[in-house]
Design an enzyme around this catalytic site. Sequence first.
Site, PDB file in Angstrom:
ATOM      1  N   GLN A 143       0.827  -1.202   0.000  1.00 18.76           N
ATOM      2  CA  GLN A 143       0.000   0.000   0.000  1.00 18.76           C
ATOM      3  C   GLN A 143       0.867   1.261   0.000  1.00 18.76           C
ATOM      4  O   GLN A 143       0.638   2.195  -0.771  1.00 18.76           O
ATOM      5  CB  GLN A 143      -0.902  -0.026   1.228  1.00 18.76           C
ATOM      6  CG  GLN A 143      -1.997   1.006   1.213  1.00 18.76           C
ATOM      7  CD  GLN A 143      -2.814   0.971   2.495  1.00 18.76           C
ATOM      8  OE1 GLN A 143      -2.420   0.337   3.486  1.00 18.76           O
ATOM      9  NE2 GLN A 143      -3.948   1.631   2.483  1.00 18.76           N
ATOM     10  N   HIS A 173       1.100   3.731  -3.457  1.00 17.92           N
ATOM     11  CA  HIS A 173       0.354   4.983  -3.408  1.00 17.92           C
ATOM     12  C   HIS A 173       1.179   6.186  -3.857  1.00 17.92           C
ATOM     13  O   HIS A 173       0.646   7.287  -3.991  1.00 17.92           O
ATOM     14  CB  HIS A 173      -0.250   5.212  -2.015  1.00 17.92           C
ATOM     15  CG  HIS A 173      -1.531   4.457  -1.839  1.00 17.92           C
ATOM     16  ND1 HIS A 173      -1.660   3.124  -2.157  1.00 17.92           N
ATOM     17  CD2 HIS A 173      -2.754   4.834  -1.397  1.00 17.92           C
ATOM     18  CE1 HIS A 173      -2.895   2.723  -1.915  1.00 17.92           C
ATOM     19  NE2 HIS A 173      -3.577   3.738  -1.451  1.00 17.92           N
ATOM     20  N   LEU A 198      -6.064  -3.387 -10.906  1.00 18.66           N
ATOM     21  CA  LEU A 198      -5.519  -4.702 -10.558  1.00 18.66           C
ATOM     22  C   LEU A 198      -4.889  -4.734  -9.160  1.00 18.66           C
ATOM     23  O   LEU A 198      -4.845  -5.772  -8.516  1.00 18.66           O
ATOM     24  CB  LEU A 198      -4.493  -5.066 -11.633  1.00 18.66           C
ATOM     25  CG  LEU A 198      -3.623  -6.290 -11.572  1.00 18.66           C
ATOM     26  CD1 LEU A 198      -3.280  -6.687 -12.989  1.00 18.66           C
ATOM     27  CD2 LEU A 198      -2.342  -6.109 -10.789  1.00 18.66           C
ATOM     28  N   TYR A 199      -4.390  -3.559  -8.722  1.00 19.45           N
ATOM     29  CA  TYR A 199      -3.641  -3.501  -7.461  1.00 19.45           C
ATOM     30  C   TYR A 199      -4.533  -3.239  -6.252  1.00 19.45           C
ATOM     31  O   TYR A 199      -4.044  -2.999  -5.152  1.00 19.45           O
ATOM     32  CB  TYR A 199      -2.553  -2.423  -7.535  1.00 19.45           C
ATOM     33  CG  TYR A 199      -1.169  -2.899  -7.143  1.00 19.45           C
ATOM     34  CD1 TYR A 199      -0.902  -3.316  -5.829  1.00 19.45           C
ATOM     35  CD2 TYR A 199      -0.138  -2.939  -8.058  1.00 19.45           C
ATOM     36  CE1 TYR A 199       0.366  -3.752  -5.464  1.00 19.45           C
ATOM     37  CE2 TYR A 199       1.141  -3.379  -7.702  1.00 19.45           C
ATOM     38  CZ  TYR A 199       1.378  -3.781  -6.417  1.00 19.45           C
ATOM     39  OH  TYR A 199       2.630  -4.214  -6.056  1.00 19.45           O
ATOM     40  N   HIS A 248      -7.322  -5.249  -1.400  1.00 17.69           N
ATOM     41  CA  HIS A 248      -7.914  -5.115  -0.070  1.00 17.69           C
ATOM     42  C   HIS A 248      -8.194  -6.432   0.641  1.00 17.69           C
ATOM     43  O   HIS A 248      -8.273  -6.444   1.867  1.00 17.69           O
ATOM     44  CB  HIS A 248      -9.144  -4.199  -0.143  1.00 17.69           C
ATOM     45  CG  HIS A 248      -8.780  -2.801  -0.539  1.00 17.69           C
ATOM     46  ND1 HIS A 248      -8.666  -2.419  -1.855  1.00 17.69           N
ATOM     47  CD2 HIS A 248      -8.440  -1.723   0.208  1.00 17.69           C
ATOM     48  CE1 HIS A 248      -8.281  -1.158  -1.908  1.00 17.69           C
ATOM     49  NE2 HIS A 248      -8.135  -0.702  -0.672  1.00 17.69           N
ATOM     50  N   GLY A 279      -0.080  -8.235 -13.983  1.00 19.47           N
ATOM     51  CA  GLY A 279       0.567  -7.322 -13.052  1.00 19.47           C
ATOM     52  C   GLY A 279       2.071  -7.246 -13.258  1.00 19.47           C
ATOM     53  O   GLY A 279       2.654  -6.158 -13.196  1.00 19.47           O
ATOM     54  N   SER A 319       4.498  -3.929 -13.546  1.00 19.59           N
ATOM     55  CA  SER A 319       5.375  -3.732 -12.414  1.00 19.59           C
ATOM     56  C   SER A 319       6.838  -3.608 -12.854  1.00 19.59           C
ATOM     57  O   SER A 319       7.517  -2.634 -12.526  1.00 19.59           O
ATOM     58  CB  SER A 319       5.182  -4.910 -11.453  1.00 19.59           C
ATOM     59  OG  SER A 319       6.204  -4.934 -10.514  1.00 19.59           O
TER      60      SER A 319
END
Length: 596
Positions: free
Chosen positions: A198, A202, A379-380, A383, A521, A525
Site C-alpha cells: 500500500q 500509493h 488490478l492492485y 484489499h 501485473g 510492475s
Amino acid sequence: MEAARVARVILLLLPLCFLEVADTTGINPCCYFPCQNKGVCVNFGREDYECDCTRTGYYGVNCTLPYFWSRVYTILKPSPSFLHHALTHYKWFWDILSNISFISDTLMRLVLVARSNMIPSPPTYNSDYNYITWEGYANVSYFTRLLPPVPKDCPTPTGTRGYKKPPDAEQLAEEFLLRRKFIPDPQGSNLMFAFFAQHFTHQFFRTDFDRGPEFTKALGHGVDLTHIYGSSLERQHHLRIFKDGKLKYQVVNGEVFPPSVKDAPIKMKYPSTLPEEKRFAIGHDLFGLLPGLMMYATIWLREHNRVCDILKEEHPTWSDEQLFQTTRLILIGETIKIVIEDYVQHLSGYNFKLRFNPELLFKEHFQYRNRIAIEFNHLYHWHPLMPDTFIVKGQEFSYKDFLFNTEVLLDIGVEDLVESFSKQRAGRVSGGKNIHQHVLKVAIGVIEHGRKLRLQPFNEYRKWFGLTPYKSFQELTGETEVAAKLEKLYGHIDAIEFFPALLLEEPQENSIFGESIVEMGAPFSLKGLMGNPICSPEYWKPSTFGGKTGFDIVNTATIQKLVCLNVKKCPYVSFHVPYDIDSDGERERKEPSTEL
Ligand code: HEM
Ligand SMILES: *[C@@H]1O[C@H](CO)[C@@H](O)[C@H](O)[C@H]1NC(C)=O
Ligand SMILES: *[C@@H]1O[C@H](CO)[C@@H](O)[C@H](O)[C@H]1NC(C)=O
Ligand SMILES: *[C@@H]1O[C@H](CO)[C@@H](O)[C@H](O)[C@H]1NC(C)=O
C-alpha cells in the site's frame, strides 16, 4: 425562383437524412473486438472495419493468420501455467541455476524483456481517446490505457456480449467479494508485506477523484518517492530542514518520528477531531490513515537522514541541496532493489532468484520511461490482504480503533510494529469472498469506475497478455456454484468485467493470486521499476549516487537492513510470517532469523 430551388434541394436531401437516422441500427463493427493478436480496429462507417495488423506477426481480415515465424514462436512458447509451475517447484534446480551467474543473468534478462515488452512505450490510449492522439500522449494528468475504451455506441457495456445493464455493483461485491471467514494467504504473506504494498504503490496510484477516475495526481508516473518527499516543490520544502540535506523530524521518547503539521505546515487528511500536534506531516497526504503507513513513513524518514549523514561524511563540502538530491536518488535505488529482490520475489513464489541489475537491459531496446495505466491501478486493489483485526504487541485493534490512530506509532514504536506486522498473516487476494466489510466500498468503487471508464471485458485483457480467454465461468472460478450464479448475472463469460474477474479467478496452487493478476501485473510492475531513469546507462553509475558508498547502499539494500539500520534493537523483519506453511495450510515452526 430561388426559394423554389432551395425547397427542391431540401426535398431531395430529406430522404438522405432519414437514411442516416434509420442506419443507426447497424452496430459499430469494432464492438465485436474482431481484431486478434493485438491488431487495431478502425471502423469505416457503420458496417465496415479494418484490422491494422502491422508488426503483429499476423495477417488477414482479423489478424488471425500467422506468418511463419509467429507460427514457430507459438509452437515453441511454453504456456504461462507451465512456466509458473516450473518456477514455483524444483527448488534444487533453481538453486543451482541461480548460482551460475551467466545462466542467472540470461534468465533474468529474459524475464525483464519478455514482461516489459508487453507494455506499449510510449503509451497509447487514455480514457477519453480510443485512438492514438497527441493529447493522449502529452497530457500526463490521465492514467494511460492498455486497451482503448469500449466504443460508446456499442449495444452492451462490454461490446456485444452480456446484458445492456451490468449487475448491480453493490450486490456483486456483497455476494461474491465480501469476506465470510478470513482466508489466509497460503504463501504466508504478512501485514508487513500488505502495508509495504500500500505504501509503495500509493506514490503512483493517486486517482484525482475531484476530476474523475481517469485522472491522476501522481504526475511522475513511477517510483519518484513523492510519497516521502511530497508531490510539489512547496510541499517538499516544508518537509526539509535545509541543513545537511535532511528532512524535518521530531524526537519522542528518544526516537525519531515524522514532524507534526505544526512544524511542517502541509495539508494532511485527518479527522477534524485530531489536534494539530498529533498530526504527522508526511509526503503523502493520506498516510495518517494507518499506523502501518506511518510506520513505513518513519522508517524511510530515518533512512533518508541516515544516508545524508553518510554522504555528508564523505562530501563535507557539499551543499544541503546536493546532499538532499543525491540521497533521494539513493532511496529510489533502494526502493527498486527491495521491491524486486524482496517484495516481488516473495510475491512470485518463484524459486528462481530475481535480481535487480539494470545492466541486463543495456544491450536491449528498452525505453526508460513509464506511464501508469488505469488497469494496473485497478488490478492492485488488494484489499483482501487486510485482516479482520490488527494485532499489535498482543493488543487487538478493530478497524475503527486502528484507522487514523497516530498514538499507536508513538506508543509502540517502530521495532514492535515491524515485529507484530511481520507475524500477522495477510488474506488471500484471488478466489473471492475475502474482503473485510470495512473496505468493501472500495471494491464497489472500482467496479463502478471500471464501468464509467468503459474498460474492455476481462477476456479481451486475457488475450492481450497472451492468455487463452476463458470459455466458461467454471473455468474462471474452478468450481460450479459461484460460476452458475455469475453466469446468470453476466449472461456470457465474455461479458465479465476486469476487476471482478481478477478477484474471482481461481487461485493458482497454494498461491495468493490467480493466473491473471500475475501475468497482467508483472509486466506493468517490471516496466515501472526498470523504466525508472536511474536504471538508464546515463544514470546507473556510482557518481549518480555520490560515489561507491552510495552505489553500494543501493546494491545491497534489503527490507531487513532498511529496518534494522534504523532501529535500536533489530526485530523479526520479513514479508513472510516466521513459520513455513505446508500445502494443507498447516503451520510448521521455523526459527525467526534476525541476523542482517
Ligand atoms: C485498512 C486498510 C485500507 C483501507 C481503509 C483502504 C481504503 C482505501 C480507500 C478509501 C481508497 C479510495 C477508494 C475510492 O475512493 O474509490 C483506497 C484506494 C486504494 N487502495 Fe486501499 N485501503 C486499505 C488497504 C489497502 C492495501 C493493503 C492495498 C494494497 C495494495 C490498497 C490498495 C489501494 C489502491 C491501489 C487504491 C487506489 C488508489 C488511488 O488510485 O488513488 N489498499 N483504499
Ligand atoms: C472476422 O471477425 C468477425 C467478427 O468477429 C467475424 O464475423 C468474421 O467472420 C471474421 N472474418 C474472418 C475472415 O475471419
Ligand atoms: C550458491 O553459492 C553460494 C556462494 O558461492 C553458496 O554459499 C551457496 O551455498 C550456493 N548455493 C547452492 C544451492 O549451490
Ligand atoms: C488534460 O486534460 C484535461 C481534460 O481534458 C484538461 O482539463 C487539462 O487541462 C489537461 N491538462 C493539460 C496540462 O493540458
